[in-house]
Design a protein around this motif. Structure first.
Motif, PDB file in Angstrom:
ATOM      1  N   ALA A 134      15.031   4.889   1.731  1.00  0.00           N
ATOM      2  CA  ALA A 134      13.842   4.078   2.021  1.00  0.00           C
ATOM      3  C   ALA A 134      12.579   4.686   1.435  1.00  0.00           C
ATOM      4  CB  ALA A 134      13.700   3.900   3.537  1.00  0.00           C
ATOM      5  N   PHE A 135      12.327   5.945   1.723  1.00  0.00           N
ATOM      6  CA  PHE A 135      11.033   6.518   1.367  1.00  0.00           C
ATOM      7  C   PHE A 135      10.963   6.964  -0.090  1.00  0.00           C
ATOM      8  CE2 PHE A 135      11.244   6.937   5.987  1.00  0.00           C
ATOM      9  CZ  PHE A 135      10.068   6.291   6.329  1.00  0.00           C
ATOM     10  N   VAL A 136      12.115   7.149  -0.744  1.00  0.00           N
ATOM     11  CA  VAL A 136      12.085   7.365  -2.184  1.00  0.00           C
ATOM     12  C   VAL A 136      11.708   6.079  -2.907  1.00  0.00           C
ATOM     13  CG1 VAL A 136      13.617   7.797  -4.146  1.00  0.00           C
ATOM     14  CG2 VAL A 136      13.610   9.360  -2.247  1.00  0.00           C
ATOM     15  N   SER A 137      11.911   4.942  -2.258  1.00  0.00           N
ATOM     16  CA  SER A 137      11.619   3.643  -2.864  1.00  0.00           C
ATOM     17  C   SER A 137      10.206   3.161  -2.577  1.00  0.00           C
ATOM     18  CB  SER A 137      12.623   2.595  -2.357  1.00  0.00           C
ATOM     19  OG  SER A 137      13.952   2.993  -2.614  1.00  0.00           O
ATOM     20  N   LEU A 138       9.428   3.910  -1.808  1.00  0.00           N
ATOM     21  CA  LEU A 138       8.077   3.488  -1.434  1.00  0.00           C
ATOM     22  C   LEU A 138       7.065   4.464  -2.010  1.00  0.00           C
ATOM     23  CD1 LEU A 138       8.630   2.579   2.332  1.00  0.00           C
ATOM     24  CD2 LEU A 138       8.400   0.988   0.418  1.00  0.00           C
ATOM     25  N   GLU A 141       0.887   3.787  -1.911  1.00  0.00           N
ATOM     26  CA  GLU A 141       0.148   2.569  -1.604  1.00  0.00           C
ATOM     27  C   GLU A 141       1.002   1.581  -0.827  1.00  0.00           C
ATOM     28  OE1 GLU A 141      -2.988   2.180  -1.953  1.00  0.00           O
ATOM     29  OE2 GLU A 141      -3.192   4.137  -2.877  1.00  0.00           O
ATOM     30  N   LYS A 142       2.264   1.415  -1.249  1.00  0.00           N
ATOM     31  CA  LYS A 142       3.151   0.499  -0.533  1.00  0.00           C
ATOM     32  C   LYS A 142       3.362   0.931   0.912  1.00  0.00           C
ATOM     33  CE  LYS A 142       5.944  -1.420  -4.310  1.00  0.00           C
ATOM     34  NZ  LYS A 142       7.325  -1.533  -4.848  1.00  0.00           N
ATOM     35  N   LEU A 143       3.626   2.222   1.110  1.00  0.00           N
ATOM     36  CA  LEU A 143       3.863   2.713   2.462  1.00  0.00           C
ATOM     37  C   LEU A 143       2.623   2.578   3.324  1.00  0.00           C
ATOM     38  CD1 LEU A 143       5.741   4.065   4.455  1.00  0.00           C
ATOM     39  CD2 LEU A 143       5.110   6.282   3.480  1.00  0.00           C
ATOM     40  N   SER A 144       1.469   2.900   2.765  1.00  0.00           N
ATOM     41  CA  SER A 144       0.227   2.790   3.525  1.00  0.00           C
ATOM     42  C   SER A 144      -0.068   1.340   3.886  1.00  0.00           C
ATOM     43  CB  SER A 144      -0.922   3.382   2.714  1.00  0.00           C
ATOM     44  OG  SER A 144      -2.148   3.213   3.378  1.00  0.00           O
ATOM     45  N   ASP A 145       0.092   0.429   2.921  1.00  0.00           N
ATOM     46  CA  ASP A 145      -0.172  -0.983   3.198  1.00  0.00           C
ATOM     47  C   ASP A 145       0.825  -1.556   4.196  1.00  0.00           C
ATOM     48  OD1 ASP A 145      -2.238  -0.820   1.439  1.00  0.00           O
ATOM     49  OD2 ASP A 145      -1.178  -1.765  -0.234  1.00  0.00           O
ATOM     50  N   ALA A 146       2.085  -1.114   4.120  1.00  0.00           N
ATOM     51  CA  ALA A 146       3.086  -1.602   5.070  1.00  0.00           C
ATOM     52  C   ALA A 146       2.744  -1.166   6.494  1.00  0.00           C
ATOM     53  CB  ALA A 146       4.471  -1.107   4.676  1.00  0.00           C
ATOM     54  N   ALA A 157      -2.487   5.051   8.393  1.00  0.00           N
ATOM     55  CA  ALA A 157      -2.154   4.540   7.064  1.00  0.00           C
ATOM     56  C   ALA A 157      -2.876   5.314   5.979  1.00  0.00           C
ATOM     57  CB  ALA A 157      -2.507   3.051   6.977  1.00  0.00           C
ATOM     58  N   PHE A 158      -4.157   5.631   6.216  1.00  0.00           N
ATOM     59  CA  PHE A 158      -4.897   6.411   5.236  1.00  0.00           C
ATOM     60  C   PHE A 158      -4.333   7.825   5.110  1.00  0.00           C
ATOM     61  CE2 PHE A 158      -8.279   9.610   4.691  1.00  0.00           C
ATOM     62  CZ  PHE A 158      -8.567   9.381   3.356  1.00  0.00           C
ATOM     63  N   GLY A 159      -3.954   8.438   6.235  1.00  0.00           N
ATOM     64  CA  GLY A 159      -3.410   9.797   6.202  1.00  0.00           C
ATOM     65  C   GLY A 159      -2.133   9.880   5.385  1.00  0.00           C
ATOM     66  N   VAL A 160      -1.279   8.862   5.511  1.00  0.00           N
ATOM     67  CA  VAL A 160      -0.046   8.843   4.732  1.00  0.00           C
ATOM     68  C   VAL A 160      -0.353   8.757   3.243  1.00  0.00           C
ATOM     69  CG1 VAL A 160       2.028   7.497   4.226  1.00  0.00           C
ATOM     70  CG2 VAL A 160       1.345   7.890   6.596  1.00  0.00           C
ATOM     71  N   TYR A 162      -3.181   9.467   1.691  1.00  0.00           N
ATOM     72  CA  TYR A 162      -3.920  10.636   1.221  1.00  0.00           C
ATOM     73  C   TYR A 162      -3.005  11.852   1.097  1.00  0.00           C
ATOM     74  CZ  TYR A 162      -7.581  14.143   0.873  1.00  0.00           C
ATOM     75  OH  TYR A 162      -8.372  15.167   0.447  1.00  0.00           O
ATOM     76  N   GLY A 163      -2.053  11.988   2.032  1.00  0.00           N
ATOM     77  CA  GLY A 163      -1.110  13.097   1.948  1.00  0.00           C
ATOM     78  C   GLY A 163      -0.291  13.053   0.678  1.00  0.00           C
ATOM     79  N   TYR A 164       0.158  11.855   0.301  1.00  0.00           N
ATOM     80  CA  TYR A 164       0.889  11.715  -0.956  1.00  0.00           C
ATOM     81  C   TYR A 164      -0.004  12.047  -2.146  1.00  0.00           C
ATOM     82  CZ  TYR A 164       5.217   9.570   0.746  1.00  0.00           C
ATOM     83  OH  TYR A 164       6.420   9.353   1.325  1.00  0.00           O
ATOM     84  N   ARG A 165      -1.246  11.587  -2.101  1.00  0.00           N
ATOM     85  CA  ARG A 165      -2.155  11.839  -3.211  1.00  0.00           C
ATOM     86  C   ARG A 165      -2.488  13.322  -3.354  1.00  0.00           C
ATOM     87  NH1 ARG A 165      -1.318   7.548  -6.219  1.00  0.00           N
ATOM     88  NH2 ARG A 165      -1.875   5.591  -5.201  1.00  0.00           N
ATOM     89  N   MET A 166      -2.472  14.045  -2.254  1.00  0.00           N
ATOM     90  CA  MET A 166      -2.810  15.461  -2.304  1.00  0.00           C
ATOM     91  C   MET A 166      -1.647  16.310  -2.797  1.00  0.00           C
ATOM     92  SD  MET A 166      -5.893  16.191  -1.598  1.00  0.00           S
ATOM     93  CE  MET A 166      -5.722  17.937  -1.266  1.00  0.00           C
ATOM     94  N   LEU A 167      -0.427  15.760  -2.839  1.00  0.00           N
ATOM     95  CA  LEU A 167       0.735  16.556  -3.233  1.00  0.00           C
ATOM     96  C   LEU A 167       0.587  17.177  -4.620  1.00  0.00           C
ATOM     97  CD1 LEU A 167       3.576  17.563  -2.635  1.00  0.00           C
ATOM     98  CD2 LEU A 167       4.456  15.387  -3.500  1.00  0.00           C
TER      99      LEU A 167
END
Length: 284
Positions: A134-138, A141-146, A157-160, A162-167
């Motif tokens: 599931a999460f490899v497919s998201l 932006e998709k996960l946050s919007d969902a 939603a923003f934390g999720v 932003y966490g990806y963007r900070m990786l």
């Protein structure tokens, strides 16, 4: 010279392996491989994941659990999970299986003890496979919007996202700090027995890099938050009109419904097999 050439080649292979790990992590985080679930509505993908995350805990039948495990394994293949994540899962699954056999033997357990441990292992493995698919497919932006569409708090939603963007920033910052420590440190006179000096040097460097890494990350976080607040991010995320504009691209089609319907049928089929060929935990 031949020795120096071999050292240089080994160093290049190590660098390539580190870069490969970094690229695999980024591919996993940003869902660049495509696959079965990548093109589906993220809300339905989260629903698909919740089915396999919850259902295994409502049964003790190993036939049902084995069927759910196989379904999730096929989903992982169709979702094109990367070799790094898949390899780590296989490695952990093999170690867990060996641990089950060792624990049953060491504590004098019988077949029922082994089956009880196998049940727990299958449940955890099924949830892990579903999480990978599931999460490899998201992407972020998709996960946050969902999550926002499912009425999760805007800050979650923003934390999720932003966490990806900070990786990638964290990885780049970590390499910068570690390289700085390595440039300032004197070379080791010798690696020591089994390379223990190199291991100690690497461990101390990683520990020493933790504080400046967190400090630099905190500075970037503060700058990003101030920029977002200047643009009215919090108000736009909580205002109904802003949410409606942001989530306008989420549109479910018939294939999303087919995905959930097929998943429910497969789960029902696993329970049917469990009724026909039961394999309970307690035997004899």
């Amino acid at each position: 010279m031949p020795t120096a050439d071999r050292r240089r080649e080994r160093k290049e292979r190590d660098t390539l392996s580190v870069e490969w790990v970094k690229l695999e992590l980024l591919r996993t985080a940003y869902a660049t491989r495509g696959g079965l679930l990548a093109s589906r509505d993220p809300r339905f993908v989260i629903g698909w994941y919740l089915i396999f995350a919850v259902v295994p805990w409502f049964t003790h039948d190993l036939t049902v659990l084995a069927g759910l495990f196989l379904v999730c394994a096929v989903a992982v293949v169709l979702s094109r999970v990367g070799p790094l994540i898949l390899g780590l899962f296989v490695f952990g699954f093999v170690l867990e299986s060996l641990y089950v056999l060792f624990a049953a033997w060491f504590f004098g357990g019988d077949l029922s003890t082994v089956l009880a441990l196998v049940e727990l292992t299958l449940k955890l493995a099924t949830v892990s496979l579903a999480s990978m698919a599931a999460f490899v497919s998201l992407d972020p932006e998709k996960l946050s919007d969902a999550l926002l569409a499912l009425h999760a708090p805007a800050m979650v939603a923003f934390g999720v996202s932003y966490g990806y963007r900070m990786l990638p920033m964290l990885m780049e910052e970590f390499h910068t700090v570690v390289d700085g420590h390595r440039l300032r440190a004197a070379p080791l006179p010798s690696p020591g027995f089994l390379g223990w000096r190199a291991v100690v040097r690497t461990g101390s460097t990683v520990v020493a890099a933790f504080y400046p890494l967190m400090l630099n990350t905190a500075k970037r976080t503060r700058t990003t938050v101030e920029a977002l607040e200047t643009k009215g991010f919090t108000y736009a995320a909580e205002h109904p009109a802003g949410r409606r504009i942001r989530l306008a691209h989420l549109k479910a089609d018939r294939w999303d419904v087919v995905l959930i319907a097929a998943t429910v049928l497969l789960v029902a089929g696993c329970f049917t097999l469990g009724e026909l060929y039961p394999l309970p935990v307690q035997v004899g």
